[in-house]
Scaffold this motif. Structure first.
Motif, PDB file in Angstrom:
ATOM      1  N   LEU A 166     -70.636 -40.193 -60.098  1.00  0.00           N
ATOM      2  CA  LEU A 166     -70.594 -39.077 -59.148  1.00  0.00           C
ATOM      3  C   LEU A 166     -69.239 -39.021 -58.451  1.00  0.00           C
ATOM      4  O   LEU A 166     -68.653 -37.942 -58.292  1.00  0.00           O
ATOM      5  N   TRP A 167     -68.727 -40.161 -58.042  1.00  0.00           N
ATOM      6  CA  TRP A 167     -67.406 -40.187 -57.399  1.00  0.00           C
ATOM      7  C   TRP A 167     -66.324 -39.703 -58.356  1.00  0.00           C
ATOM      8  O   TRP A 167     -65.453 -38.923 -57.975  1.00  0.00           O
ATOM      9  N   ARG A 168     -66.385 -40.170 -59.604  1.00  0.00           N
ATOM     10  CA  ARG A 168     -65.378 -39.756 -60.574  1.00  0.00           C
ATOM     11  C   ARG A 168     -65.437 -38.262 -60.855  1.00  0.00           C
ATOM     12  O   ARG A 168     -64.418 -37.647 -61.206  1.00  0.00           O
ATOM     13  N   ALA A 169     -66.625 -37.667 -60.691  1.00  0.00           N
ATOM     14  CA  ALA A 169     -66.784 -36.227 -60.903  1.00  0.00           C
ATOM     15  C   ALA A 169     -66.435 -35.417 -59.660  1.00  0.00           C
ATOM     16  O   ALA A 169     -66.582 -34.188 -59.667  1.00  0.00           O
ATOM     17  N   GLY A 170     -65.967 -36.091 -58.608  1.00  0.00           N
ATOM     18  CA  GLY A 170     -65.577 -35.386 -57.397  1.00  0.00           C
ATOM     19  C   GLY A 170     -66.727 -35.067 -56.470  1.00  0.00           C
ATOM     20  O   GLY A 170     -66.585 -34.228 -55.567  1.00  0.00           O
ATOM     21  N   CYS A 171     -67.865 -35.730 -56.662  1.00  0.00           N
ATOM     22  CA  CYS A 171     -69.038 -35.491 -55.819  1.00  0.00           C
ATOM     23  C   CYS A 171     -69.073 -36.478 -54.654  1.00  0.00           C
ATOM     24  O   CYS A 171     -68.456 -37.540 -54.689  1.00  0.00           O
ATOM     25  N   GLU A 172     -69.817 -36.121 -53.654  1.00  0.00           N
ATOM     26  CA  GLU A 172     -70.025 -36.988 -52.494  1.00  0.00           C
ATOM     27  C   GLU A 172     -71.232 -37.878 -52.754  1.00  0.00           C
ATOM     28  O   GLU A 172     -72.312 -37.389 -53.115  1.00  0.00           O
ATOM     29  N   ALA A 173     -71.060 -39.179 -52.618  1.00  0.00           N
ATOM     30  CA  ALA A 173     -72.166 -40.107 -52.838  1.00  0.00           C
ATOM     31  C   ALA A 173     -72.027 -41.300 -51.907  1.00  0.00           C
ATOM     32  O   ALA A 173     -70.927 -41.790 -51.670  1.00  0.00           O
ATOM     33  N   GLU A 174     -73.147 -41.738 -51.398  1.00  0.00           N
ATOM     34  CA  GLU A 174     -73.216 -42.951 -50.568  1.00  0.00           C
ATOM     35  C   GLU A 174     -74.108 -43.940 -51.287  1.00  0.00           C
ATOM     36  O   GLU A 174     -75.238 -43.628 -51.650  1.00  0.00           O
ATOM     37  N   LEU A 175     -73.605 -45.149 -51.498  1.00  0.00           N
ATOM     38  CA  LEU A 175     -74.318 -46.168 -52.268  1.00  0.00           C
ATOM     39  C   LEU A 175     -74.628 -47.370 -51.396  1.00  0.00           C
ATOM     40  O   LEU A 175     -73.756 -47.871 -50.680  1.00  0.00           O
ATOM     41  N   HIS A 176     -75.871 -47.835 -51.473  1.00  0.00           N
ATOM     42  CA  HIS A 176     -76.281 -49.072 -50.803  1.00  0.00           C
ATOM     43  C   HIS A 176     -76.920 -49.996 -51.835  1.00  0.00           C
ATOM     44  O   HIS A 176     -77.825 -49.588 -52.566  1.00  0.00           O
ATOM     45  N   VAL A 177     -76.440 -51.234 -51.889  1.00  0.00           N
ATOM     46  CA  VAL A 177     -77.073 -52.284 -52.677  1.00  0.00           C
ATOM     47  C   VAL A 177     -77.582 -53.308 -51.680  1.00  0.00           C
ATOM     48  O   VAL A 177     -76.797 -54.050 -51.084  1.00  0.00           O
ATOM     49  N   TRP A 178     -78.890 -53.339 -51.490  1.00  0.00           N
ATOM     50  CA  TRP A 178     -79.468 -54.176 -50.446  1.00  0.00           C
ATOM     51  C   TRP A 178     -79.588 -55.614 -50.951  1.00  0.00           C
ATOM     52  O   TRP A 178     -80.317 -55.903 -51.893  1.00  0.00           O
ATOM     53  N   ALA A 179     -78.849 -56.523 -50.315  1.00  0.00           N
ATOM     54  CA  ALA A 179     -78.768 -57.914 -50.764  1.00  0.00           C
ATOM     55  C   ALA A 179     -80.135 -58.593 -50.694  1.00  0.00           C
ATOM     56  O   ALA A 179     -80.842 -58.509 -49.691  1.00  0.00           O
ATOM     57  N   GLY A 180     -80.476 -59.272 -51.781  1.00  0.00           N
ATOM     58  CA  GLY A 180     -81.707 -60.044 -51.823  1.00  0.00           C
ATOM     59  C   GLY A 180     -82.970 -59.225 -51.923  1.00  0.00           C
ATOM     60  O   GLY A 180     -84.077 -59.766 -51.776  1.00  0.00           O
ATOM     61  N   ALA A 181     -82.846 -57.930 -52.193  1.00  0.00           N
ATOM     62  CA  ALA A 181     -84.004 -57.034 -52.148  1.00  0.00           C
ATOM     63  C   ALA A 181     -84.552 -56.727 -53.525  1.00  0.00           C
ATOM     64  O   ALA A 181     -83.797 -56.562 -54.486  1.00  0.00           O
ATOM     65  N   PHE A 182     -85.884 -56.626 -53.614  1.00  0.00           N
ATOM     66  CA  PHE A 182     -86.544 -56.196 -54.843  1.00  0.00           C
ATOM     67  C   PHE A 182     -86.832 -54.698 -54.753  1.00  0.00           C
ATOM     68  O   PHE A 182     -86.589 -54.047 -53.738  1.00  0.00           O
TER      69      PHE A 182
END
Length: 354
Positions: A308-324
């Motif tokens: 999405l970023w490479r396509a010029g779109c707005e994106a917010e990413l969260h990778v929650w540590a230790g989460a299933f």
């Protein structure tokens, strides 16, 4: 995958060696593609309790069990109304090609005269279970109550009885109906957010692509919680967590196979079913993507955000540590769960300019 089980969350399944089932799954994974990251200390024991009651991985023979569990956890009218915080309307909209009508729930906040936005909610359930009353609707209502939003929840038809493209077409019919009737319903047609968890995240992302390509409604955003995005299920995390966590890599393959049949993993899969297949992501609405660091869907979510970023779109990413997968639904009091809720609310405030 959300909304697949109700369980006693106070018990822990242990092997004769004293190790939890979660430990056993982690040890097994270590022999294949390396040990998964450790689970958050507030999530490990609840996950073991869940897995003690839930047969994994998903197989065709377990679909009936998943549907039974899902039905047992459906929200009642009283749970949706929340003591007068919402009103509730039971609606039906025509499906494409003369198919049966699609049931909807429209939940309106009572604290504001006019809703400040609308959440178009597509439930989880691995493509094979769940309903418009599934337990993750509670999370949508939490955010809607805090922000003064309406929620439209869609009861799309399930695989394998209704394979692709039925589920996404059902959801698209609901989106078209919402956009066409928003003014009459007193809802802001320019403030619709597509939101879904797991299979619902796949449908929300697929809807964004489908509406773009068909010249349909332009959503204000897409809230993709632990989304199933890639039917190939061949990422490093899908292998690393093949038998780890609540929605492991093998279950993910089973869910996609139920939806796509023999097409799964082939070139015959449309991006509206599996959004990772899209060649062009330009022009999509702002996206919020989140995954756990210890779930099979982790890497495809990270890859989709990067594209999405490479396509010029707005994106917010969260990778929650230790989460299933879908951890906050199961352990809402954990610090990481409260952080995830706050992040979603903050993103909604920004994307809807509240």
């Amino acid at each position: 995958m959300t909304d697949l089980a109700t369980t006693d969350r106070t018990t822990t399944d242990r092997t004769d060696t004293g190790r939890t089932d979660t430990d056993t799954r982690t040890a097994a994974a270590r022999t294949a593609d390396g040990a998964p990251p450790p689970f958050d200390r507030e999530l490990a024991q609840p996950l073991a309790a869940i897995l003690a009651d839930l047969a994994m991985p998903l197989t065709p023979a377990l679909i009936a069990d998943r549907r039974r569990r899902s039905a047992a956890g459906r929200l009642t009218d009283a749970q949706i109304l929340r003591g007068g915080a919402f009103t509730l309307e039971h609606l039906e909209v025509p499906a494409a090609h003369g198919r049966p009508a699609i049931p909807l729930l429209l939940c309106r906040p009572t604290a504001v005269a006019v809703p400040r936005g609308v959440v178009h909610h597509t439930h989880g359930g691995g493509m094979v279970a769940g309903s418009h009353r599934s337990t993750e609707l509670a999370g949508e209502l939490d955010r809607a109550q805090e922000l003064g939003l309406a929620v439209l929840s869609v009861d799309y038809r399930l695989a394998p009885e209704h394979p692709d493209p039925v589920p996404v077409e059902d959801c698209y019919a609901a989106l078209l109906w919402l956009a066409d009737h928003a003014v009459r319903l007193g809802l802001p047609a320019d403030r619709i957010v597509l939101s879904g968890n797991s299979a619902g995240g796949a449908l929300a992302a697929g809807l964004a692509l489908l509406s773009r390509d068909r010249g349909g409604p332009r959503p204000a955003g897409q809230l993709l919680q632990f989304p199933m995005l890639d039917d190939r299920s061949d990422s490093f995390s899908a292998r690393q967590m093949a038998r780890v966590g609540l929605w492991d890599g093998l279950s993910n393959r089973a869910g996609w196979t139920a939806l796509l049949g023999d097409r799964r993993g082939t070139d015959a899969v449309a991006p509206y079913a599996a959004p990772a297949r899209a060649r062009d992501l330009a022009g999509l609405p702002p996206a919020f993507l989140e995954v756990g660091s210890v779930e099979a869907l982790r890497d495809e979510g990270v890859a989709y955000a990067s594209r999405l970023w490479r396509a010029g779109c707005e994106a917010e990413l969260h990778v929650w540590a230790g989460a299933f997968h879908s951890f906050d639904e199961w352990v809402p009091s954990a610090v990481v769960s409260r952080s995830a809720h706050a992040a979603r609310v903050a993103w909604l405030r920004r994307v809807l300019e509240l």
